[in-house]
Scaffold this motif. Sequence first.
Motif: not given
Length: 78
Positions: A12-30
Amino acid sequence: MPVTEEQIAAWAAEAEAGYDIDALKKRGRGRPGRGAEPSQVVALRLTSEELAELDALAGRLHKTRSELIRAALAAYAA
């Protein structure tokens, strides 16, 4: 393994602090895409001899099986 209250609080604390969307998009799978649209997997049956020849040629040309098969299809269709 059960989720603890501490884990929930940390998430919850991590979510409230916000996510780095660009970093999340770079973690593609496959596997990486080959174009704008998804590719379709096509099954192909080869004898052990055919597969050995394909692998030997791929090794000599420093290519993958798929690259060789796509090149052969492109040459045949041309």
